[in-house]
Write a protein that holds these residues in place. Structure first.
Motif, PDB file in Angstrom:
ATOM      1  N   UNK A  29       0.778  -0.933   0.140  1.00 17.01           N
ATOM      2  CA  UNK A  29      -0.168  -0.143  -0.239  1.00 17.01           C
ATOM      3  C   UNK A  29       0.320   0.955  -0.187  1.00 17.01           C
ATOM      4  N   UNK A  30       1.655   1.498   0.890  1.00 16.46           N
ATOM      5  CA  UNK A  30       2.848   2.812   1.123  1.00 16.46           C
ATOM      6  C   UNK A  30       3.639   2.399  -0.266  1.00 16.46           C
ATOM      7  N   UNK A  31       3.963   1.238  -0.796  1.00 20.78           N
ATOM      8  CA  UNK A  31       4.621   1.579  -2.217  1.00 20.78           C
ATOM      9  C   UNK A  31       4.089   1.839  -3.919  1.00 20.78           C
ATOM     10  N   UNK A  32       2.037   2.119  -3.188  1.00 21.29           N
ATOM     11  CA  UNK A  32       1.483   3.094  -4.177  1.00 21.29           C
ATOM     12  C   UNK A  32       1.364   4.193  -4.464  1.00 21.29           C
ATOM     13  N   UNK A  33       1.659   4.795  -2.834  1.00 22.50           N
ATOM     14  CA  UNK A  33       1.483   6.004  -3.253  1.00 22.50           C
ATOM     15  C   UNK A  33       2.039   7.446  -3.608  1.00 22.50           C
ATOM     16  N   UNK A  34       1.548   8.269  -3.938  1.00 24.57           N
ATOM     17  CA  UNK A  34       2.648   8.279  -5.397  1.00 24.57           C
ATOM     18  C   UNK A  34       3.611   9.822  -4.326  1.00 24.57           C
ATOM     19  N   UNK A  35       4.520  10.091  -5.183  1.00 24.45           N
ATOM     20  CA  UNK A  35       5.461  11.245  -3.761  1.00 24.45           C
ATOM     21  C   UNK A  35       6.034  12.457  -4.339  1.00 24.45           C
ATOM     22  N   UNK A  36       5.543  12.013  -5.346  1.00 28.23           N
ATOM     23  CA  UNK A  36       6.617  13.978  -6.844  1.00 28.23           C
ATOM     24  C   UNK A  36       6.019  14.898  -6.175  1.00 28.23           C
ATOM     25  N   UNK A  37       7.032  16.029  -6.341  1.00 24.14           N
ATOM     26  CA  UNK A  37       7.105  16.665  -5.367  1.00 24.14           C
ATOM     27  C   UNK A  37       5.565  17.685  -6.078  1.00 24.14           C
ATOM     28  N   UNK A  38       4.665  17.748  -6.750  1.00 18.62           N
ATOM     29  CA  UNK A  38       3.378  18.446  -6.723  1.00 18.62           C
ATOM     30  C   UNK A  38       2.451  17.784  -5.761  1.00 18.62           C
ATOM     31  N   UNK A  39       2.731  16.426  -5.780  1.00 15.27           N
ATOM     32  CA  UNK A  39       1.667  15.940  -5.220  1.00 15.27           C
ATOM     33  C   UNK A  39       2.569  15.882  -3.180  1.00 15.27           C
ATOM     34  N   UNK A  40       3.331  16.155  -3.571  1.00 12.04           N
ATOM     35  CA  UNK A  40       3.553  16.019  -1.239  1.00 12.04           C
ATOM     36  C   UNK A  40       3.665  17.853  -1.389  1.00 12.04           C
ATOM     37  N   UNK A  41       3.409  18.780  -2.385  1.00 15.07           N
ATOM     38  CA  UNK A  41       3.373  20.039  -1.517  1.00 15.07           C
ATOM     39  C   UNK A  41       1.357  20.022  -1.757  1.00 15.07           C
ATOM     40  N   UNK A  42       1.115  19.388  -2.432  1.00 17.26           N
ATOM     41  CA  UNK A  42      -0.381  19.687  -2.521  1.00 17.26           C
ATOM     42  C   UNK A  42      -0.629  18.831  -0.934  1.00 17.26           C
ATOM     43  N   UNK A  43      -0.073  17.733  -0.569  1.00 10.85           N
ATOM     44  CA  UNK A  43      -0.480  17.013   1.332  1.00 10.85           C
ATOM     45  C   UNK A  43      -0.100  18.061   1.954  1.00 10.85           C
ATOM     46  N   UNK A  44       0.961  18.279   1.457  1.00 12.43           N
ATOM     47  CA  UNK A  44       1.761  19.716   2.786  1.00 12.43           C
ATOM     48  C   UNK A  44       0.539  21.215   3.084  1.00 12.43           C
ATOM     49  N   UNK A  45       0.229  21.345   2.167  1.00 12.87           N
ATOM     50  CA  UNK A  45      -0.587  22.991   1.846  1.00 12.87           C
ATOM     51  C   UNK A  45      -2.115  22.621   2.755  1.00 12.87           C
ATOM     52  N   UNK A  46      -2.409  20.743   2.213  1.00 15.52           N
ATOM     53  CA  UNK A  46      -3.898  20.349   2.925  1.00 15.52           C
ATOM     54  C   UNK A  46      -3.889  20.296   4.469  1.00 15.52           C
ATOM     55  N   UNK A  47      -2.740  20.077   4.861  1.00 14.59           N
ATOM     56  CA  UNK A  47      -2.512  19.694   6.466  1.00 14.59           C
ATOM     57  C   UNK A  47      -2.601  21.414   6.770  1.00 14.59           C
ATOM     58  N   UNK A  48      -2.576  22.250   6.099  1.00 14.24           N
ATOM     59  CA  UNK A  48      -1.640  23.554   6.770  1.00 14.24           C
ATOM     60  C   UNK A  48      -3.028  23.719   6.829  1.00 14.24           C
ATOM     61  N   UNK A  49      -3.619  24.168   5.612  1.00 14.23           N
ATOM     62  CA  UNK A  49      -5.084  24.181   5.669  1.00 14.23           C
ATOM     63  C   UNK A  49      -6.431  23.540   6.728  1.00 14.23           C
ATOM     64  N   UNK A  50      -5.921  22.453   6.570  1.00 17.72           N
ATOM     65  CA  UNK A  50      -6.892  21.849   8.079  1.00 17.72           C
ATOM     66  C   UNK A  50      -6.253  22.293   9.437  1.00 17.72           C
ATOM     67  N   UNK A  51      -5.249  22.315   9.282  1.00 19.57           N
ATOM     68  CA  UNK A  51      -4.428  23.311  11.169  1.00 19.57           C
ATOM     69  C   UNK A  51      -5.018  24.497  11.333  1.00 19.57           C
TER      70      UNK A  51
END
Length: 154
Positions: A29-51
């Motif tokens: 499951x972890x191996x299927x997680x996309x970790x491209x720069x844009x995906x990672x950036x989006x994830x961090x932005x979403x965490x920031x918005x939720x905080x």
């Protein structure tokens, strides 16, 4: 930091292999997680918005809050206003960076106040919840032109 997705993914896989050796499906499951720069950036932005949403909700639910304002510059020398919040919620005191506002032009007291007032209105924080408003002494607070405090009293 946004380009370290591959490293984070390798660390997670290693951790799962160590903690859950009999569950290879977790590793897959972890191996299927996309970790491209844009995906990672989006994830961090979403965490920031939720905080931010969570913090604003806590501020709305508390009786009172204090704010500290600090004028600063980013690495491109653009003036910004850092707004820190302190409040009591769920039997704990919380201190957080509430927002970072870009300031247009020369950071006069009037410009700082306008940016702060726009944020307060947009986030729907009632002014009467603020019991302390502290400012860190920066040049824009000390000039001869109307400063933040003088401007806000008009």
């Amino acid at each position: 930091p946004f380009s370290h997705g591959e490293l984070v993914k390798k660390c997670m896989i290693s951790t799962i292999e160590t903690l859950f050796p009999i569950k290879p499906e977790l590793k897959r499951e972890i191996e299927t997680v996309p970790v491209g720069r844009n995906t990672f950036t989006r994830g961090i932005e979403e965490i920031g918005e939720e905080l931010t949403k969570s913090t604003l909700q806590d501020v709305m639910n508390c009786e009172s809050t204090s704010l500290a304002l600090d004028e600063t510059n980013d690495i491109r020398d653009t003036a910004q206003l850092a707004v820190f919040v302190r409040y009591y919620s769920k039997e704990l005191y919380h201190e957080r960076l509430l927002t970072l506002l870009n300031l247009k032009g020369r950071a006069s007291g009037a410009i700082i106040f306008d940016a702060f007032e726009t944020f307060m209105i947009g986030s729907k924080i009632p002014w009467n919840k603020i019991v302390v408003l502290e400012k860190i002494e920066a040049p824009a607070w000390k000039r001869k032109d109307p400063g933040f405090v003088n401007y806000s009293e008009d």
